[in-house]
Design an enzyme around this catalytic site. Structure first.
Site, PDB file in Angstrom:
ATOM      1  N   PHE A 136      71.066  78.627  52.193  1.00 19.95           N
ATOM      2  CA  PHE A 136      71.223  79.217  51.147  1.00 19.95           C
ATOM      3  C   PHE A 136      72.214  80.440  51.544  1.00 19.95           C
ATOM      4  O   PHE A 136      71.859  81.249  52.362  1.00 19.95           O
ATOM      5  CB  PHE A 136      70.090  79.816  50.491  1.00 19.95           C
ATOM      6  CG  PHE A 136      70.246  80.393  49.142  1.00 19.95           C
ATOM      7  CD1 PHE A 136      70.291  79.677  48.158  1.00 19.95           C
ATOM      8  CD2 PHE A 136      70.327  81.760  48.961  1.00 19.95           C
ATOM      9  CE1 PHE A 136      70.517  80.331  46.909  1.00 19.95           C
ATOM     10  CE2 PHE A 136      70.556  82.683  47.825  1.00 19.95           C
ATOM     11  CZ  PHE A 136      70.861  81.711  46.769  1.00 19.95           C
ATOM     12  N   ASP A 221      74.445  83.691  59.156  1.00 13.46           N
ATOM     13  CA  ASP A 221      73.992  84.291  57.833  1.00 13.46           C
ATOM     14  C   ASP A 221      72.654  85.130  58.106  1.00 13.46           C
ATOM     15  O   ASP A 221      71.606  84.395  58.165  1.00 13.46           O
ATOM     16  CB  ASP A 221      74.069  83.567  56.446  1.00 13.46           C
ATOM     17  CG  ASP A 221      73.439  84.249  55.417  1.00 13.46           C
ATOM     18  OD1 ASP A 221      72.681  85.078  55.325  1.00 13.46           O
ATOM     19  OD2 ASP A 221      73.508  83.529  54.166  1.00 13.46           O
ATOM     20  N   LYS A 250      69.790  92.578  51.866  1.00 11.34           N
ATOM     21  CA  LYS A 250      68.594  92.661  51.647  1.00 11.34           C
ATOM     22  C   LYS A 250      67.843  93.764  52.269  1.00 11.34           C
ATOM     23  O   LYS A 250      68.126  94.841  51.738  1.00 11.34           O
ATOM     24  CB  LYS A 250      67.701  91.284  52.103  1.00 11.34           C
ATOM     25  CG  LYS A 250      67.927  90.271  51.149  1.00 11.34           C
ATOM     26  CD  LYS A 250      67.220  89.001  51.527  1.00 11.34           C
ATOM     27  CE  LYS A 250      67.377  87.824  50.516  1.00 11.34           C
ATOM     28  NZ  LYS A 250      66.505  88.084  49.278  1.00 11.34           N
TER      29      LYS A 250
HETATM   30  C1  LIG Z   1      70.072  83.679  53.838  1.00 17.74           C
HETATM   31  C2  LIG Z   1      70.474  84.307  52.723  1.00 17.74           C
HETATM   32  N1  LIG Z   1      71.975  84.693  52.139  1.00 17.74           N
HETATM   33  C3  LIG Z   1      72.604  85.006  51.336  1.00 17.74           C
HETATM   34  C4  LIG Z   1      71.827  85.305  50.402  1.00 17.74           C
HETATM   35  C5  LIG Z   1      72.322  86.037  48.945  1.00 17.74           C
HETATM   36  O1  LIG Z   1      71.984  87.212  49.129  1.00 17.74           O
HETATM   37  P1  LIG Z   1      72.189  88.052  47.425  1.00 17.74           P
HETATM   38  O2  LIG Z   1      71.227  87.626  46.649  1.00 17.74           O
HETATM   39  O3  LIG Z   1      71.965  89.586  47.801  1.00 17.74           O
HETATM   40  O4  LIG Z   1      73.198  87.974  46.919  1.00 17.74           O
HETATM   41  C6  LIG Z   1      70.089  85.238  50.351  1.00 17.74           C
HETATM   42  C7  LIG Z   1      69.413  85.468  49.120  1.00 17.74           C
HETATM   43  O5  LIG Z   1      68.097  85.158  49.177  1.00 17.74           O
HETATM   44  C8  LIG Z   1      69.756  84.670  51.603  1.00 17.74           C
HETATM   45  O6  LIG Z   1      68.405  84.547  51.781  1.00 17.74           O
END
Ligand SMILES: Cc1ncc(COP(=O)(O)O)c(C=O)c1O
Length: 403
Positions: A136, A221, A250
């Site tokens: 994700f 990520d 986050k």
């Molecule tokens: C691993 C990862 N990358 C990217 C995101 C996306 O972040 P945002 O919701 O701040 O755009 C999330 C959100 O849950 C995530 O867990």
């Protein structure tokens, strides 16, 4: 005018389906709703509130900055952004920072940079992006396409091309599709939304080697796994390898929206003036808060405390499982933990979340089979004990309802 959950359905786009209660106040790892009912927060706003709610360091940084300067845009730089970037580069492999407002935006920047770098250094053929099933990376169209759940990216018309997905923790499946056309591999070292699944050390090392072999950029990520959550500032520090680009969001802002992409000077040089940007990225309020959060999180005491808290969570979950036999395993790292439900309860993770809220504890799910815990990194031991007592009540209720 009464502000109720019913108002949500009247005035909001229905892409979310929030719980019936509306929280109005938080302090540490406790939250109160409109009826002054108290909840212990094991969710942390989905791995965001790393110092709990209204931590004095964040409140002070925000109010101090609020009285100085709110916004300039990137036509000008600002002191909090530069100080935070210096701290991030001092603490990581990275030499350059790009600020965004969210995880998706940090990932969007990472993917665009990887494509631009490949184009300028290796030529037009090098475009393929490889990512992992169940990964994700956010909800912009590029990042959701790179994410490994087609259900999230289907139904919006033509997707950005040149994206492939392979199995997580399966090096052969990655090796089979990698070639000199591969521009980047994007991976969560510990998959969060996909079920709290850690990448094994051997797998991550193999991914690094394949990227080196094919001159592909490795993007970690760490939006969910980063900023202290696994017991080191970033999870890559525990893998024995270093990515070329790392994204973080986050917990980076502790609750104030901010994201960042970190990389080397050599790669960063390819995002030349005018190639990418954002009005708010590097906003002084966000950076001032983040700097204060980092001063607390990036300390031996807090990072070691994450490991202690992991153990307290694991011990409590083990005790509950000994009594009720609901989990197949508890996995994850630090305070990104997933209790994977056993055969009997598979598909029922939401029932535990709902029963938890009724018992006064907020937990998360990761898919339909995993209950996820991403609390504050400084949650007191007494709050863990009390929250776990409430969670046990919730488990007992779900077990009774299913017997
Ligand atoms: C691993 C990862 N990358 C990217 C995101 C996306 O972040 P945002 O919701 O701040 O755009 C999330 C959100 O849950 C995530 O867990």
């Amino acid at each position: 005018m009464p502000v109720t959950r019913a108002l949500f359905d009247e005035v909001m786009v229905p892409n979310y389906n929030p719980a019936a209660i509306i929280p109005v106040r938080g302090e540490g790892s406790r939250v109160w709703d409109q009826d002054n009912r108290e909840y212990i927060d094991f969710a942390g706003g989905i791995a965001v509130s790393c110092l709990g709610h209204c931590h004095p360091a964040m409140v002070n940084a925000l109010t101090e900055q609020a009285n100085k300067l709110w916004h300039l845009s990137n036509v000008l730089t600002n002191e909090p952004a530069l100080r935070l970037a210096k701290k991030l580069t001092d603490a990581t492999f990275a030499e350059r920072v790009y600020f965004a407002n969210s995880g998706a935006e940090a990932n969007e920047a990472a993917l665009k940079l990887a494509r631009r770098y490949a184009l300028e250094v290796h030529g037009e053929e090098k475009q393929e992006i490889i990512a992992f099933h169940k990964g994700f990376h956010g909800r912009t169209f590029f990042t959701v396409t790179v994410g490994g759940q087609a259900a999230y990216s289907d139904g919006f018309g033509p997707k950005p091309g040149g994206v492939q997905h392979v199995e997580f923790n399966n090096l052969e499946s990655l090796a089979a599709v990698m070639s000199d056309k591969t521009c980047a591999v994007m991976i969560e070292p510990l998959q969060g939304e996909g079920g709290v699944v850690p990448g094994t050390k051997e797998f991550l090392k193999g991914v690094r080697e394949l990227c080196d072999k094919h001159n592909a950029v490795l993007i970690f990520d760490e939006v969910q796994s980063g900023f202290g959550r696994t017991g080191t500032l970033y999870a890559y520090e525990q893998t024995g390898i270093t990515p070329d680009i790392l994204t973080t969001a986050k917990a980076l802002g502790g609750g104030f929206p901010i994201g960042a992409m970190l990389t080397t000077a050599e790669i960063a040089a390819h995002l030349k003036p005018g190639t990418h940007g954002s009005t708010y990225g590097g906003n002084p309020l966000a950076c001032a808060v983040s700097e204060a959060v980092m001063d607390v999180v990036n300390t031996k005491e807090v990072l070691a405390g994450v490991k202690d808290r992991e153990q307290w969570f694991r011990d409590a979950l083990q005790k509950i499982n000994d009594k009720y036999d609901v989990f197949e395993e508890v996995r994850g790292q630090g305070l990104l933990l997933g209790a994977a439900l056993n055969e009997k309860y598979k598909g029922k993770a939401r029932e535990f979340l709902v029963a938890g809220a009724e018992a006064g504890v907020m937990v998360l799910v990761a898919g339909m089979d995993v209950i996820r815990f991403t609390p504050s990194l400084v949650i007191p031991e007494t709050d863990i004990a009390q929250g776990m007592a409430r969670f046990e009540e919730a488990v007992a209720k779900v077990v009774a309802a299913n017997s």
